[in-house]
Design an enzyme around this catalytic site. Structure first.
Site, PDB file in Angstrom:
ATOM      1  N   ASP A  51       1.015   4.977  -0.290  1.00  0.00           N
ATOM      2  CA  ASP A  51       0.227   6.211  -0.319  1.00  0.00           C
ATOM      3  C   ASP A  51       0.787   7.111  -1.410  1.00  0.00           C
ATOM      4  O   ASP A  51       1.967   7.477  -1.389  1.00  0.00           O
ATOM      5  CB  ASP A  51       0.291   6.913   1.038  1.00  0.00           C
ATOM      6  CG  ASP A  51      -0.645   6.289   2.053  1.00  0.00           C
ATOM      7  OD1 ASP A  51      -1.762   5.907   1.671  1.00  0.00           O
ATOM      8  OD2 ASP A  51      -0.258   6.166   3.224  1.00  0.00           O
TER       9      ASP A  51
ATOM     10  N   ASP B 170      -7.833   1.734   2.491  1.00  0.00           N
ATOM     11  CA  ASP B 170      -7.495   2.742   3.500  1.00  0.00           C
ATOM     12  C   ASP B 170      -8.331   4.008   3.395  1.00  0.00           C
ATOM     13  O   ASP B 170      -8.002   5.013   4.012  1.00  0.00           O
ATOM     14  CB  ASP B 170      -6.001   3.094   3.380  1.00  0.00           C
ATOM     15  CG  ASP B 170      -5.461   3.745   4.637  1.00  0.00           C
ATOM     16  OD1 ASP B 170      -5.956   3.432   5.738  1.00  0.00           O
ATOM     17  OD2 ASP B 170      -4.530   4.567   4.528  1.00  0.00           O
TER      18      ASP B 170
ATOM     19  N   HIS C 189      -6.631   9.398  -1.177  1.00  0.00           N
ATOM     20  CA  HIS C 189      -7.309   9.421   0.123  1.00  0.00           C
ATOM     21  C   HIS C 189      -6.514  10.064   1.254  1.00  0.00           C
ATOM     22  O   HIS C 189      -6.999  10.069   2.402  1.00  0.00           O
ATOM     23  CB  HIS C 189      -7.735   8.002   0.523  1.00  0.00           C
ATOM     24  CG  HIS C 189      -6.592   7.079   0.826  1.00  0.00           C
ATOM     25  ND1 HIS C 189      -6.218   6.075  -0.022  1.00  0.00           N
ATOM     26  CD2 HIS C 189      -5.762   6.997   1.881  1.00  0.00           C
ATOM     27  CE1 HIS C 189      -5.214   5.414   0.497  1.00  0.00           C
ATOM     28  NE2 HIS C 189      -4.910   5.962   1.660  1.00  0.00           N
TER      29      HIS C 189
ATOM     30  N   HIS D 123       0.857  -1.186   0.000  1.00  0.00           N
ATOM     31  CA  HIS D 123       0.000   0.000   0.000  1.00  0.00           C
ATOM     32  C   HIS D 123       0.892   1.235   0.000  1.00  0.00           C
ATOM     33  O   HIS D 123       1.351   1.689   1.041  1.00  0.00           O
ATOM     34  CB  HIS D 123      -0.900  -0.021   1.234  1.00  0.00           C
ATOM     35  CG  HIS D 123      -1.734   1.219   1.375  1.00  0.00           C
ATOM     36  ND1 HIS D 123      -2.737   1.529   0.495  1.00  0.00           N
ATOM     37  CD2 HIS D 123      -1.693   2.228   2.274  1.00  0.00           C
ATOM     38  CE1 HIS D 123      -3.294   2.674   0.862  1.00  0.00           C
ATOM     39  NE2 HIS D 123      -2.668   3.121   1.934  1.00  0.00           N
TER      40      HIS D 123
END
Length: 979
Positions: free
Chosen positions: A168, A278, A470, A166
């Site tokens: 970001d 997330d 996000h 993951h």
């Protein structure tokens, strides 16, 4: 990162001493034979989680922090010793994780203890004896089986392991650093696939693939090879792992459209599984959009922060669409679960020690039934397919209806107000660009060589979609990220306005936007309406001698005037007019001190002693403010327990400080617009609010009331304080209504349960409404997303002031508006969605020169009109994704949705000057799903019958046919070199 001499990334390196440490690089055997090996080490000045100044992860970055390469050693590791370390680590984890006093737990503890007794750090041969002892748990000869260990034991695994990273796209680091993280992480995974054949890695976010393709093309080719081999798996189908609260419905559709088309164009396949692990809450519009994007599964895990009752379930959206959803880590409604493992957020992904650990866990599981067997070598889709089969198509699973509300991070609806505004304005700008460019490409009356600017529009959309990541749109990233995001929004604004001018230039040659410079030229003014609704608008315009006859009211300084534009018959173009018989002249009364009243024959608002003391429906003689209470601006203390930019705690509601409108003056006194202005000083901040009332209703609906519009200019310099606007209403309902993507959602106004209580701050788009039978009041917003309704107090959240991870969040100048809209009838009987749509969509006012130029569009009917269905909104008008714009078929794509939650039969009428040869329903990706029958309508129009159910989204694709003899004067559709 390590590169070969040609610049191909080989793998990432992560320093430090935490669980994400990876500092080993294996020199290939070929180099040993040659006796020489050359490679390049790139060192980046950032940690796994940025560079916080005080060591706290979410603190602002220390821009003076330095990193260095402290050592580089060439060594031959003792693989048996490393193997023993991994053996012992796994035994410890088994003993600590399994329930106490079970057979395997005791055995793991006993074997680990025996290893301690056998191992002698002065005797290297003890390593082998200790490892032999570990076979008491893992099985004899387990290690020689390597990846084949997964072929033994049970046939139906309980835990499906899939590697994941993951990353970001921005958070505690800017976009540019993420580009490096992608290369480091994915090159590492490609390397691990060569050494661990069972390793499968899944990855989302088309944007990250595009960065890799552009910046690291050789590594991108290696990734493509692994995708083809079935080892590197594509998931998500979206441009980024976006926020799922604040993007508009159309923006969510574009996330999937651009994501899926990218994956298909580069890898020859689409994603089957939507993937938002997330995001801070998930709109109930998503199941329908996931299905319409050619996906059927959904994975998330953020809601494990809630006390959530399900882990594997059918998620049913607001329209009734359904997707199979899995949320780690529980095994509540299915006895199988995904194990999504790897270092995330800052990247890295799985490490070799994780894959070694999993081999040992499977070996132990093959020997004992007490450990759920973990399996490797499969895809996410394999897992979902198995769940679907085992639950008889999901019929044995529980259902969850509506949004997946996250009971944390509610402050993200408001943090970084300028980013929220950039998002909303960009979404609407691109909607207008597509609409007007589509008409320009079809009509081409004046400019036959106009070409629909598809590639330029795509670039703008990709920038907007990127900023919807996000941790960007929610306002929870460091300041450097917002420097980048603001630049992207500025580019979208500049390029979008240029594209608008180019399209208007094709439709209205020599016309210009109405400004103080262009208003001096002789000519006329018109306004283009990009919404599907008939409307009237009061527009403030610059004054010149030529313009005075076109305005109804001048400003007090004589520099501007207020013009009334009318396109109440549903045309695209509005013209300045005089007062209509049904206009309601406005007035303002004051005692020249602290009492001000704005009034027309529809509504009345009173500001007395700095607060809103009265809001009256004049026609019904109904007071809407509860007796003894007042409305207006209010400040709350805002000190979250930890996650500063993310959270607002429920106890902030106990700290309300009412602000008074002070230094009030009358700035417009009717008859078309009446306004009062207040300048408020609070702390180190200045807040200027202008409250206006117009002589027209919010919409052309027969019983529509007027809006009270609040325009704010705020120079904000507070810390840990929360600015809101509130109205205590004499209205009772257990639920308030908020706009969500392609529909609305109701949320409780009470605190009956902990779930009800948790929704003390919620996300909405263009409106929030509190209604009862017969009446309601809505607050409309043009750039805000945070709302609250507790009891009878309806609030909109305006500004926060967190200090981490951005120390200067929201400091400085802000301009924004909101409106108060009383309405007769309950929400479902009201015109609130239409009024909110119009409030967010100002007319495009243009100056047309007084020359001998024909403008057939001035007399043309609106090209696309929905009839017989006031609950249907035509959201999007664009050209087809597969049009080549130089030759071949010309298509137009229309996206419509049902806004109130009910069934309806609608008639879509296409004007006679746009001949239609074929029409189909498509999904979001514009795959044809159903051909529609065409009907000849009134005055040679073409009609299509469309059936909708509640909150349904429909995409209609029209093929524009051969030349038509129908036209408006010499105004006809051109087919030669259709563009």
């Amino acid at each position: 990162m390590i590169y070969d001499k040609d610049g191909t990334p080989l793998q990432g390196i992560t320093g430090g001493y935490g669980g994400d440490r990876r500092v080993d690089f294996i020199i290939p055997h070929s180099a040993v034979k040659k006796g020489k090996y050359e490679f390049v080490i790139e060192s980046s000045c950032n940690g796994m989680f940025g560079v916080p100044w005080d060591g706290d992860t979410i603190s602002p970055p220390d821009m003076n922090r330095y990193f260095g390469l402290s050592s580089a050693d060439l060594c031959v590791p003792n693989q048996e010793a490393w193997g023993l370390l991994l053996d012992f680590t796994t035994l410890r984890e088994i003993s600590e994780s399994l329930p106490g006093n079970t057979s395997l737990q005791n055995k793991a503890l006993t074997v680990a203890n025996e290893i301690m007794n056998v191992f002698d750090n002065n005797d290297l041969t003890s390593i082998g004896r200790a490892r032999k002892t570990a076979q008491g748990v893992f099985g004899e000869g387990w290690e020689k089986k390597q990846e084949k260990i997964y072929q033994e034991g049970v046939k139906q695994p309980k835990v499906w392991g899939i590697g994941y990273c993951h990353i970001d796209t921005a958070w505690l680091w800017p976009y540019s650093v993420t580009q490096q993280k992608v290369a480091r992480s994915w090159s590492t995974q490609v390397d691990l696939m060569e050494r661990y054949p069972e390793h499968r890695f899944t990855c989302s976010q088309a944007q990250q693939f595009k960065w890799l393709e552009e910046l690291y093309p050789r590594l991108f080719d290696r990734v493509k090879e692994k995708v083809k081999e079935g080892k590197f798996h594509l998931v998500g189908g979206a441009w980024v792992e976006n926020d799922a609260n604040m993007p508009s419905g159309e923006a969510l559709a574009r996330q999937f459209l651009y994501g899926q088309r990218y994956f298909e164009s580069r890898f020859g396949k689409r994603c089957d599984t939507a993937w938002l692990p997330d995001s801070f809450g998930l709109t109930g519009a998503l199941p329908q959009l996931i299905r319409l994007a050619d996906m059927k599964y959904f994975f998330t895990q953020k809601l494990s922060c809630n006390v959530f009752p399900h882990s594997t379930f059918n998620w049913i959206g607001i329209d009734g669409s359904q997707v199979l959803c899995h949320m780690t880590p529980n095994l509540e409604s299915s006895d199988v679960s995904l194990l999504v493992f790897g270092n995330g957020d800052g990247g890295g992904g799985p490490l070799s020690k994780m894959l070694e650990n999993l081999r040992r866990i499977r070996a132990a599981g093959n020997e004992s039934r007490e450990l759920p067997p973990v399996d490797m070598g499969h895809s996410v889709e394999d897992f979902f397919d198995t769940v679907l089969k085992d639950t008889i198509g999901g019929t044995k699973l529980p259902n969850w209806n509506g949004e997946l509300y996250l009971e944390f991070h509610r402050g993200t609806y408001t943090s970084h107000g300028s980013i929220k505004k950039g998002n909303r304005k960009s979404e609407i700008l691109l909607r207008d660009v597509e609409h007007i460019a589509t008409l320009a490409s079809l009509y081409r009356y004046h400019k036959h060589d106009y070409v629909y600017p598809k590639s330029k529009i795509d670039v703008c959309w990709e920038k907007v979609l990127l900023n919807q990541f996000h941790d960007v749109l929610p306002g929870s990233a460091i300041g450097m990220v917002y420097d980048d995001a603001e630049k992207l929004y500025a580019e979208v604004r500049k390029d979008g306005e240029y594209l608008l001018e180019e399209a208007f230039g094709a439709l209205f040659p020599k016309s210009l936007p109405l400004t103080s410079a262009t208003v001096k030229a002789p000519g006329n003014i018109v306004a283009f309406n990009t919404t599907p609704f008939p409307r009237r608008d009061v527009v403030q315009v610059p004054l010149s001698p030529q313009m005075r006859s076109k305005v109804v009211q001048g400003s007090k300084d004589g520099l501007t005037g207020f013009a009334l534009f009318d396109c109440s018959k549903g045309e695209n173009l509005a013209h300045p007019t005089g007062f209509f018989a049904d206009c309601m002249p406005v007035s303002v009364f004051t005692n020249n001190s602290d009492h001000f009243v704005l009034r027309n024959s529809s509504v009345q608002l009173t500001v007395s002693k700095g607060r809103i003391t009265s809001l009256i429906d004049v026609q019904l003689e109904r007071e809407l403010i509860t007796k003894g209470n007042t409305g207006g601006l209010v400040i709350f203390d805002d000190r979250p327990n930890y996650w500063d930019a993310w959270d607002v705690e429920i106890h902030h509601l106990e700290t309300a400080h009412q602000l008074e409108f002070t230094d009030i003056s009358v700035v417009a006194d009717g008859p078309l617009r009446a306004s009062i202005r207040s300048v408020i000083k609070y702390g180190k901040s200045n807040i200027t609010v202008t409250i206006s009332l117009d002589a027209i209703a919010a919409t052309v609906k027969s019983n529509s009331r007027s809006l009270f519009i609040f325009d704010a200019i705020v120079d904000w310099h507070e810390r840990h304080e929360f600015l809101k606007f509130e109205l205590p209403l004499d209205i009772h309902n257990d639920n308030a209504t908020y706009e969500t993507q392609f529909g609305h959602v109701q949320r409780p106004t009470h605190k009956n349960t902990t779930w009800d209580m948790a929704k003390f701050e919620v996300c909405g788009h263009k409106f929030a409404d509190l209604s009862e039978f017969g009446y309601g009041v809505a607050i409309l917003s043009e750039s805000k997303y945070g709302y609250s309704c507790r009891g009878n107090v309806l609030r909109i959240s305006l500004l926060r002031a967190a200090t981490a991870p951005d120390a200067d969040q929201d400091q400085g100048m802000h301009t924004f508006s909101w409106a108060v809209m009383p309405h007769q009838g309950s929400f479902l009987e009201s015109d609130v969605p239409v009024a909110a749509y119009l409030f967010n969509s100002p007319l495009h006012v243009r100056s047309i020169p007084q020359e001998n130029v024909q403008y057939p569009l001035l007399q043309a009917r609106a090209p696309f009109v929905v009839e017989g269905a006031p609950n249907i909104i035509l959201e999007t008008v664009k050209r087809g994704e597969d049009d080549d714009h130089k030759s071949g078929p010309t298509t137009v794509v229309l996206r419509l949705y049902e806004a109130f939650g009910g069934h309806v039969k609608a008639n879509l009428r296409v004007a006679s000057h746009i001949p239609v040869s074929k029409a189909c329903i498509t999904n979001l990706l514009e795959d044809e799903t159903k051909q529609l029958r065409l009907f000849s309508g009134h005055e040679d129009t073409t009609s299509l019958k469309l059936d909708f159910h509640g909150f349904e989204v429909k995409t209609v694709k029209l093929w524009i046919g051969p030349p038509s003899t129908a036209g408006v004067g010499r105004y006809a559709y051109h087919t030669s070199r259709c563009s």
